[in-house]
Design an enzyme around this catalytic site. Structure first.
Site, PDB file in Angstrom:
ATOM      1  N   SER A  51     -22.338   1.002 -16.188  1.00  9.57           N
ATOM      2  CA  SER A  51     -23.687   1.539 -16.089  1.00  9.57           C
ATOM      3  C   SER A  51     -23.706   3.039 -16.381  1.00  9.57           C
ATOM      4  O   SER A  51     -23.336   3.446 -17.481  1.00  9.57           O
ATOM      5  CB  SER A  51     -24.280   1.217 -14.712  1.00  9.57           C
ATOM      6  OG  SER A  51     -25.658   1.485 -14.668  1.00  9.57           O
ATOM      7  N   ASP A  84     -30.411  -8.196 -18.361  1.00  9.36           N
ATOM      8  CA  ASP A  84     -30.438  -6.772 -18.048  1.00  9.36           C
ATOM      9  C   ASP A  84     -31.458  -6.091 -18.948  1.00  9.36           C
ATOM     10  O   ASP A  84     -31.405  -6.236 -20.171  1.00  9.36           O
ATOM     11  CB  ASP A  84     -29.037  -6.186 -18.278  1.00  9.36           C
ATOM     12  CG  ASP A  84     -28.946  -4.687 -18.015  1.00  9.36           C
ATOM     13  OD1 ASP A  84     -29.932  -4.090 -17.520  1.00  9.36           O
ATOM     14  OD2 ASP A  84     -27.884  -4.098 -18.300  1.00  9.36           O
ATOM     15  N   HIS A 128     -28.194  -6.678 -14.282  1.00  7.00           N
ATOM     16  CA  HIS A 128     -27.455  -5.421 -14.356  1.00  7.00           C
ATOM     17  C   HIS A 128     -26.495  -5.310 -13.173  1.00  7.00           C
ATOM     18  O   HIS A 128     -26.904  -5.356 -12.021  1.00  7.00           O
ATOM     19  CB  HIS A 128     -28.420  -4.235 -14.353  1.00  7.00           C
ATOM     20  CG  HIS A 128     -27.756  -2.940 -14.703  1.00  7.00           C
ATOM     21  ND1 HIS A 128     -27.375  -2.627 -15.993  1.00  7.00           N
ATOM     22  CD2 HIS A 128     -27.365  -1.883 -13.927  1.00  7.00           C
ATOM     23  CE1 HIS A 128     -26.801  -1.427 -16.005  1.00  7.00           C
ATOM     24  NE2 HIS A 128     -26.791  -0.968 -14.770  1.00  7.00           N
TER      25      HIS A 128
END
Length: 331
Positions: A169, A276, A306
């Site tokens: 991320s 996501d 995610h």
């Protein structure tokens, strides 16, 4: 019942969802017990497959790293063959996270065991107290510190000539920009020899909504309103989400540096899933690197959300296979 099938309400207050509050002086109050933490695993723990310990990076900045070493490396008579070094940066939208959060500790521990590799999970200063590019500065400092620190695990078990940078991320965003810097400073990083960058569900954005962001506007796991707040708190004051730190497609000079990555022969892995909201931006980044003739590999799955591989160990096992194949093909 898996996390993917549990019905969750739409997120209306991203501050409450993230369990943070903004103070009048611009700092954040982060709820201390919001996310469980795990201590390093010492040599005396005989029941674990992976040992871990913490080392300082910059005492002045209060940055540090946690090293994960497969115990087998200590007892295997073939351990003279050193392990690849995977330098990892955690997620959290640049405003949350630490290597000792249980999800990141277990994620790195499992990678170290399954691949096997030595993992060094490094901290970086968080926003909004330290807005970007502070995290990128700390990422580069970690690389320079690794090559000079006198640590017996790094000295005895890490193969500095077989190094990979990986992030999840926001950590993958960090790896992208640290990778650009490292490509320009490659001679100063010796004896580290970077072989590739691993962008695990990378965190990017932009002002104009993509199709996936619009489709998942009410996603209960990670909707655009949450990522918008993270960018608002982490980007330099006065810029919008089309700033290069958030939107690499905006240019800002990085395109020419990508040519350096191409010449160095680094390979890049980009992973994601269509559950996501960020998948369109991840694919866009991958295609941009393909156009620059960088050796990039994309692995995009169906479903998920995610960060799902951080919280579901069975899904993480499939990622381990992808990582192993990528690293073997980069050697």
């Amino acid at each position: 019942m898996s996390a993917e099938t549990v019905p969750l309400p739409s997120i209306t207050d991203p501050y409450e969802y993230l369990q943070i509050s903004l103070n009048p002086d611009g700092t954040l109050t982060r709820r201390p017990n919001a996310y469980p933490r795990t201590s390093a695993t010492p040599l005396s723990n005989i029941s674990t497959e992976v040992l871990s310990k913490d080392i300082p990076i910059s005492p002045e900045k209060n940055t540090w790293a946690r090293i994960f070493l497969p115990k087998q490396a200590l007892v295997d008579p073939m351990s003279a063959n050193k392990l690849p070094l995977l330098v990892y940066f955690h997620g959290g939208g640049f405003i949350l996270g630490s290597p000792d959060l249980t999800m990141f500790h277990e994620f790195c521990s499992n990678i170290a065991s399954e691949l096997p590799v030595m993992v060094l999970s490094a901290t970086y200063r968080l926003s909004p107290e330290h807005r970007l590019p502070a995290a990128y500065d700390d990422g580069m400092e970690a690389l320079h510190r690794i090559k000079t620190i006198q640590d017996d695990w790094l000295r005895d078990y890490a193969d500095y000539t077989n190094c990979y940078l990986m992030g999840s991320s926001a950590g993958a965003n960090l790896v992208y920009y640290v990778g650009l810097r490292a490509a320009q400073e490659i001679d100063n990083l010796f004896p580290l020899k970077i072989k590739g960058l691993i962008l695990h569900q990378p965190f990017f954005g932009g002002v104009q909504r993509t199709e996936s962001e619009s489709r998942l506007v009410n996603d209960p796991f990670f909707p655009p309103c949450v990522s918008d707040l993270m960018w608002e708190l982490s980007l330099p004051i006065g810029v919008d989400r089309d700033h290069k730190y958030c939107n690499p497609m905006g240019g800002g000079g990085s395109f020419t540096i990508l040519e350096k990555i191409k010449r160095l022969g680094w390979r890049v892995l980009v992973t994601g899933c269509d559950g996501d909201q960020l998948i369109d931006r991840q694919i866009e980044l991958m295609k941009m690197m393909e156009e620059k003739e960088i050796q990039v590999v994309g692995r995009f799955g169906v479903g998920g959300f995610h960060g799902f591989e951080l919280v579901d160990s069975s899904k993480a096992k499939a990622l381990h296979v992808v990582l192993k194949n990528f690293m073997l093909s980069s050697m």
